[in-house]
Design a protein around this motif. Structure first.
Motif, PDB file in Angstrom:
ATOM      1  N   VAL A 145       0.642  -1.142   0.115  1.00  0.00           N
ATOM      2  CA  VAL A 145       0.323  -0.149   0.123  1.00  0.00           C
ATOM      3  C   VAL A 145       0.753   1.338  -0.265  1.00  0.00           C
ATOM      4  O   VAL A 145       0.806   2.555  -0.670  1.00  0.00           O
ATOM      5  CB  VAL A 145      -1.161   0.214   1.061  1.00  0.00           C
ATOM      6  CG1 VAL A 145      -1.512   1.106   1.137  1.00  0.00           C
ATOM      7  CG2 VAL A 145      -1.303  -1.159   0.924  1.00  0.00           C
ATOM      8  N   ILE A 146       1.963   1.202   0.553  1.00  0.00           N
ATOM      9  CA  ILE A 146       2.653   2.566   1.242  1.00  0.00           C
ATOM     10  C   ILE A 146       3.567   2.724  -0.301  1.00  0.00           C
ATOM     11  O   ILE A 146       3.564   4.367  -0.484  1.00  0.00           O
ATOM     12  CB  ILE A 146       3.451   2.073   2.029  1.00  0.00           C
ATOM     13  CG1 ILE A 146       2.615   2.551   3.854  1.00  0.00           C
ATOM     14  CG2 ILE A 146       5.149   3.084   2.477  1.00  0.00           C
ATOM     15  CD1 ILE A 146       3.247   1.928   4.828  1.00  0.00           C
ATOM     16  N   PRO A 147       4.038   2.015  -1.232  1.00  0.00           N
ATOM     17  CA  PRO A 147       4.584   2.139  -2.242  1.00  0.00           C
ATOM     18  C   PRO A 147       3.979   2.851  -3.209  1.00  0.00           C
ATOM     19  O   PRO A 147       4.504   3.906  -3.944  1.00  0.00           O
ATOM     20  CB  PRO A 147       5.114   0.613  -2.358  1.00  0.00           C
ATOM     21  CG  PRO A 147       5.142   0.272  -1.556  1.00  0.00           C
ATOM     22  CD  PRO A 147       3.868   0.595  -0.934  1.00  0.00           C
ATOM     23  N   THR A 148       1.796   2.602  -3.371  1.00  0.00           N
ATOM     24  CA  THR A 148       1.657   2.992  -4.234  1.00  0.00           C
ATOM     25  C   THR A 148       1.306   4.396  -3.819  1.00  0.00           C
ATOM     26  O   THR A 148       1.170   5.867  -4.162  1.00  0.00           O
ATOM     27  CB  THR A 148       0.201   2.461  -3.930  1.00  0.00           C
ATOM     28  OG1 THR A 148       0.209   1.448  -4.429  1.00  0.00           O
ATOM     29  CG2 THR A 148      -0.660   3.252  -5.244  1.00  0.00           C
ATOM     30  N   LEU A 149       0.918   5.477  -2.351  1.00  0.00           N
ATOM     31  CA  LEU A 149       0.519   6.096  -1.451  1.00  0.00           C
ATOM     32  C   LEU A 149       1.765   7.055  -2.008  1.00  0.00           C
ATOM     33  O   LEU A 149       2.444   8.200  -1.861  1.00  0.00           O
ATOM     34  CB  LEU A 149       0.450   6.070  -0.399  1.00  0.00           C
ATOM     35  CG  LEU A 149      -0.769   5.393   0.055  1.00  0.00           C
ATOM     36  CD1 LEU A 149      -0.723   5.230   1.488  1.00  0.00           C
ATOM     37  CD2 LEU A 149      -1.978   5.541  -0.756  1.00  0.00           C
ATOM     38  N   LYS A 150       2.824   6.647  -1.817  1.00  0.00           N
ATOM     39  CA  LYS A 150       4.430   7.357  -2.369  1.00  0.00           C
ATOM     40  C   LYS A 150       4.443   7.379  -3.354  1.00  0.00           C
ATOM     41  O   LYS A 150       5.307   8.849  -4.040  1.00  0.00           O
ATOM     42  CB  LYS A 150       5.824   6.430  -1.650  1.00  0.00           C
ATOM     43  CG  LYS A 150       5.600   6.657   0.134  1.00  0.00           C
ATOM     44  CD  LYS A 150       7.048   6.242   0.354  1.00  0.00           C
ATOM     45  CE  LYS A 150       6.984   6.599   2.100  1.00  0.00           C
ATOM     46  NZ  LYS A 150       8.050   6.655   2.450  1.00  0.00           N
ATOM     47  N   SER A 151       4.203   6.865  -4.288  1.00  0.00           N
ATOM     48  CA  SER A 151       4.306   6.788  -5.668  1.00  0.00           C
ATOM     49  C   SER A 151       2.755   8.413  -6.437  1.00  0.00           C
ATOM     50  O   SER A 151       3.427   9.526  -7.337  1.00  0.00           O
ATOM     51  CB  SER A 151       3.723   5.884  -6.866  1.00  0.00           C
ATOM     52  OG  SER A 151       1.996   6.361  -6.657  1.00  0.00           O
ATOM     53  N   ILE A 152       2.046   8.644  -5.583  1.00  0.00           N
ATOM     54  CA  ILE A 152       1.167  10.006  -5.439  1.00  0.00           C
ATOM     55  C   ILE A 152       1.456  11.239  -4.488  1.00  0.00           C
ATOM     56  O   ILE A 152       1.423  12.352  -4.742  1.00  0.00           O
ATOM     57  CB  ILE A 152      -0.331   9.491  -4.636  1.00  0.00           C
ATOM     58  CG1 ILE A 152      -0.548   8.404  -5.315  1.00  0.00           C
ATOM     59  CG2 ILE A 152      -1.474  10.797  -5.017  1.00  0.00           C
ATOM     60  CD1 ILE A 152      -1.795   7.537  -4.934  1.00  0.00           C
ATOM     61  N   ASN A 153       2.282  10.787  -3.275  1.00  0.00           N
ATOM     62  CA  ASN A 153       3.102  11.924  -2.736  1.00  0.00           C
ATOM     63  C   ASN A 153       4.144  11.194  -2.126  1.00  0.00           C
ATOM     64  O   ASN A 153       3.790  10.257  -0.689  1.00  0.00           O
ATOM     65  CB  ASN A 153       1.599  11.918  -1.847  1.00  0.00           C
ATOM     66  CG  ASN A 153       2.206  13.055  -0.527  1.00  0.00           C
ATOM     67  OD1 ASN A 153       3.936  13.902  -0.781  1.00  0.00           O
ATOM     68  ND2 ASN A 153       2.063  13.980   0.211  1.00  0.00           N
ATOM     69  N   PRO A 154       5.357  11.533  -1.994  1.00  0.00           N
ATOM     70  CA  PRO A 154       6.621  11.226  -1.601  1.00  0.00           C
ATOM     71  C   PRO A 154       6.946  11.518  -0.403  1.00  0.00           C
ATOM     72  O   PRO A 154       7.224  10.492   0.604  1.00  0.00           O
ATOM     73  CB  PRO A 154       7.502  12.327  -2.315  1.00  0.00           C
ATOM     74  CG  PRO A 154       7.025  12.211  -4.132  1.00  0.00           C
ATOM     75  CD  PRO A 154       5.067  12.350  -3.973  1.00  0.00           C
ATOM     76  N   SER A 155       6.277  12.494  -0.338  1.00  0.00           N
ATOM     77  CA  SER A 155       6.647  12.749   1.244  1.00  0.00           C
ATOM     78  C   SER A 155       4.629  12.687   2.361  1.00  0.00           C
ATOM     79  O   SER A 155       4.078  13.352   3.450  1.00  0.00           O
ATOM     80  CB  SER A 155       7.022  14.293   1.780  1.00  0.00           C
ATOM     81  OG  SER A 155       5.134  14.801   0.618  1.00  0.00           O
ATOM     82  N   VAL A 156       4.247  11.012   2.122  1.00  0.00           N
ATOM     83  CA  VAL A 156       3.037  11.177   2.683  1.00  0.00           C
ATOM     84  C   VAL A 156       2.623  10.618   4.172  1.00  0.00           C
ATOM     85  O   VAL A 156       2.317  11.228   4.472  1.00  0.00           O
ATOM     86  CB  VAL A 156       2.857   9.144   2.067  1.00  0.00           C
ATOM     87  CG1 VAL A 156       3.609   8.582   2.755  1.00  0.00           C
ATOM     88  CG2 VAL A 156       0.806   9.284   2.373  1.00  0.00           C
ATOM     89  N   GLU A 157       4.477  10.330   5.026  1.00  0.00           N
ATOM     90  CA  GLU A 157       4.464   9.769   6.176  1.00  0.00           C
ATOM     91  C   GLU A 157       4.105  11.730   7.019  1.00  0.00           C
ATOM     92  O   GLU A 157       3.897  11.211   7.677  1.00  0.00           O
ATOM     93  CB  GLU A 157       6.073   9.590   6.357  1.00  0.00           C
ATOM     94  CG  GLU A 157       6.041   8.391   5.384  1.00  0.00           C
ATOM     95  CD  GLU A 157       6.962   7.645   4.552  1.00  0.00           C
ATOM     96  OE1 GLU A 157       7.791   6.355   5.082  1.00  0.00           O
ATOM     97  OE2 GLU A 157       7.451   8.701   3.951  1.00  0.00           O
TER      98      GLU A 157
END
Length: 176
Positions: A145-157
């Motif tokens: 899940v997180i790699p997909t979110l990071k592809s949308i927003n690299p600073s998702v954390e």
């Protein structure tokens, strides 16, 4: 705390921790507790049993504040896990910066930043192989899940950390 889950690898990690403490002049306290047996007896997941026993161990051996190494990456995983399972506003607040005697000074730093810091400063570390497996729900979130979110927003954390902070303020206001 050696959870006795990973056999020789757990012993390797225990010895690594002991050696690092000796190098730094830090007292080393270790216990070995059979988490698989406890989980089976209590009809709990390994993850939950390990967490409960680990926190009890830390409270028992320490008289003051305990700093854990939870990161912004861990917080992101926790928020997604809670959201997936269904959570109240408190669950969506993520990992608290302080709870009881536990503080989390690295909660606004990502795992990637910590690993890069260790590499740049020649600080040795090892990785628990269970973190590489998708056998645990948290790891599925971490790897899928997180790699997909990071592809949308690299600073998702950082985004989730700010959102969690906002939700904590809202939750606090509601409770007052």
């Amino acid at each position: 705390l050696n959870h006795l889950i990973r056999g020789d690898e757990a012993l390797r990690d225990e010895m690594f921790a002991k050696e690092q403490c000796e190098k730094l002049g830090v007292e080393f306290i270790c216990e070995r507790i059979d988490i698989p047996k406890i989980a089976k007896n209590n009809k709990q997941s390994l993850e939950l049993s390990a967490r409960e026993v680990r926190y009890d161990f830390l409270k028992r051996i320490n008289e003051g504040v305990i700093a854990t190494a939870h990161t912004a990456s861990d917080n992101l995983e926790t928020v997604i896990l809670n959201l997936t399972r269904g959570a109240s506003i408190d669950g969506l607040c993520g990992i608290p910066i302080k709870r009881d005697i536990f503080i989390r000074p690295l909660l606004y730093v990502t795992r990637e930043e910590i690993e890069k810091y260790c590499e740049n400063n020649n600080i040795p570390y090892i990785t628990d192989s269970t973190n590489l497996s998708d056998d645990y729900t948290r790891n599925k979130i971490r790897h899928l899940v997180i790699p997909t979110l990071k592809s949308i927003n690299p600073s998702v954390e950082n985004t989730i950390s700010r959102t969690s902070d906002s939700l904590k303020e809202i939750s606090k206001s509601i409770k007052e």
